[in-house]
Design a protein around this motif. Sequence first.
Motif, mmCIF file in Angstrom:
data_model
loop_
_atom_site.group_PDB
_atom_site.id
_atom_site.type_symbol
_atom_site.label_atom_id
_atom_site.label_comp_id
_atom_site.label_asym_id
_atom_site.label_seq_id
_atom_site.Cartn_x
_atom_site.Cartn_y
_atom_site.Cartn_z
ATOM 1 N N TRP A 43 -8.303 52.170 -6.958
ATOM 2 C CA TRP A 43 -8.194 53.477 -7.554
ATOM 3 C C TRP A 43 -7.722 54.627 -6.394
ATOM 4 O O TRP A 43 -7.101 55.476 -6.614
ATOM 5 N N THR A 45 -5.302 54.784 -3.661
ATOM 6 C CA THR A 45 -3.765 54.660 -3.072
ATOM 7 C C THR A 45 -3.396 55.691 -2.249
ATOM 8 O O THR A 45 -3.988 56.910 -2.356
ATOM 9 N N ASN A 47 -0.669 57.491 -2.365
ATOM 10 C CA ASN A 47 -0.243 58.611 -3.295
ATOM 11 C C ASN A 47 -1.340 59.517 -3.780
ATOM 12 O O ASN A 47 -1.226 60.603 -3.662
ATOM 13 N N SER A 48 -2.353 58.943 -4.222
ATOM 14 C CA SER A 48 -3.807 59.634 -4.679
ATOM 15 C C SER A 48 -4.160 60.508 -3.624
ATOM 16 O O SER A 48 -4.681 61.497 -3.999
ATOM 17 N N PHE A 52 -4.295 64.344 -3.957
ATOM 18 C CA PHE A 52 -5.657 65.128 -3.694
ATOM 19 C C PHE A 52 -5.698 66.000 -2.822
ATOM 20 O O PHE A 52 -6.345 67.148 -2.998
#
Length: 346
Positions: A43, A45, A47-48, A52
């Motif tokens: 969950w 990554t 990109n996340s 965020f």
Amino acid sequence: MEKGRFSSIRYIFIRSHLYGLFLTTVTLLSLLLTIHVLFSPSWLTINSIFLFMGLYIVLATIISLYTGFKSSSTMKQRLDAMSVLISQYANGNYETTIHFMENDELSRIANELNELGAKLQNQVKSLQRMADEKSDFAKTAHKAAVIEERQRIARDLHDAVSQQLFALTMMAEAATKQFDNKPELAKQQIEDVSVAALQAQTEMRALLLHLRPVHLSGDSLKQGIEKLIVEIERKNSIDFKLVIEDELSLNDTIEEHVFRIIQESISNILRHANASKVDLTITKRARELFLHIRDNGKGFDVTKNATRNTSYGLKTMRERSEELGGTFIVRSNYDEGTYIDIRIPC
């Protein structure tokens, strides 16, 4: 100006919030990247993480700006109130006070400033009480004061008028000797005699101001000043503009000191300023007497080139003002006239 604006308390608060945001962002980013590298959860990554962090930075920046601006408003208002209080004290208004509801360091400083104002006010009352006592003592020692004043005027007559009259005599004798052989030179010397005679006359009129009674002789301050100005305008080519309140209620000591200050200032103007206009304003604001004297004379350098007699006159006026707990400010430049501002609590 712009640099000073961004160094104000409000922008210091905002910068501190933004600095805290920066440290929190670096710490949070480091923590997320460390978890990603060591544990690689599905969950979490790259990109996340950056999505965020981007949303966090935008939202936290808005919140930091708002909270920094909001939290600094109260602080700025309290500091502005303390600044105004200090300005009031500098102008001699010691009755002004401030009170804060908060129980913190600024409230403690405000209370200490209030106590300082009360102490200064008591000192002013003590000074004025001493001035009253000094006035009573001066009346009982009138003979000694008259002798001292006569001696001072005698010194001034010897130092100024007597020397000018001696110079007049020498120039007149020289002009007489040159009258037949060199009439042009004699004419120039006679013109010099005329100028020197005018200077001696002006000096004498200034000295005669000091021979007036020290007291107002039953007149109010306004009546005494008006009589003084009428007399001076009749004998000198000076235009006075007097602004003074009709109902000016002052005690005898303050009236006498103010009258003597005005006498001394006009004497200085006659002897040194070569002015054609003089503005004199006396007003009472709240519990403060404001005295403003301005002339359009030749002026002088307050810090460097004041003459000995002028400095003595200014020193006398300053001492009389400070005896009443007041403030004395003089401003002057060459060819710009002289301004005197006096504030006396009453």
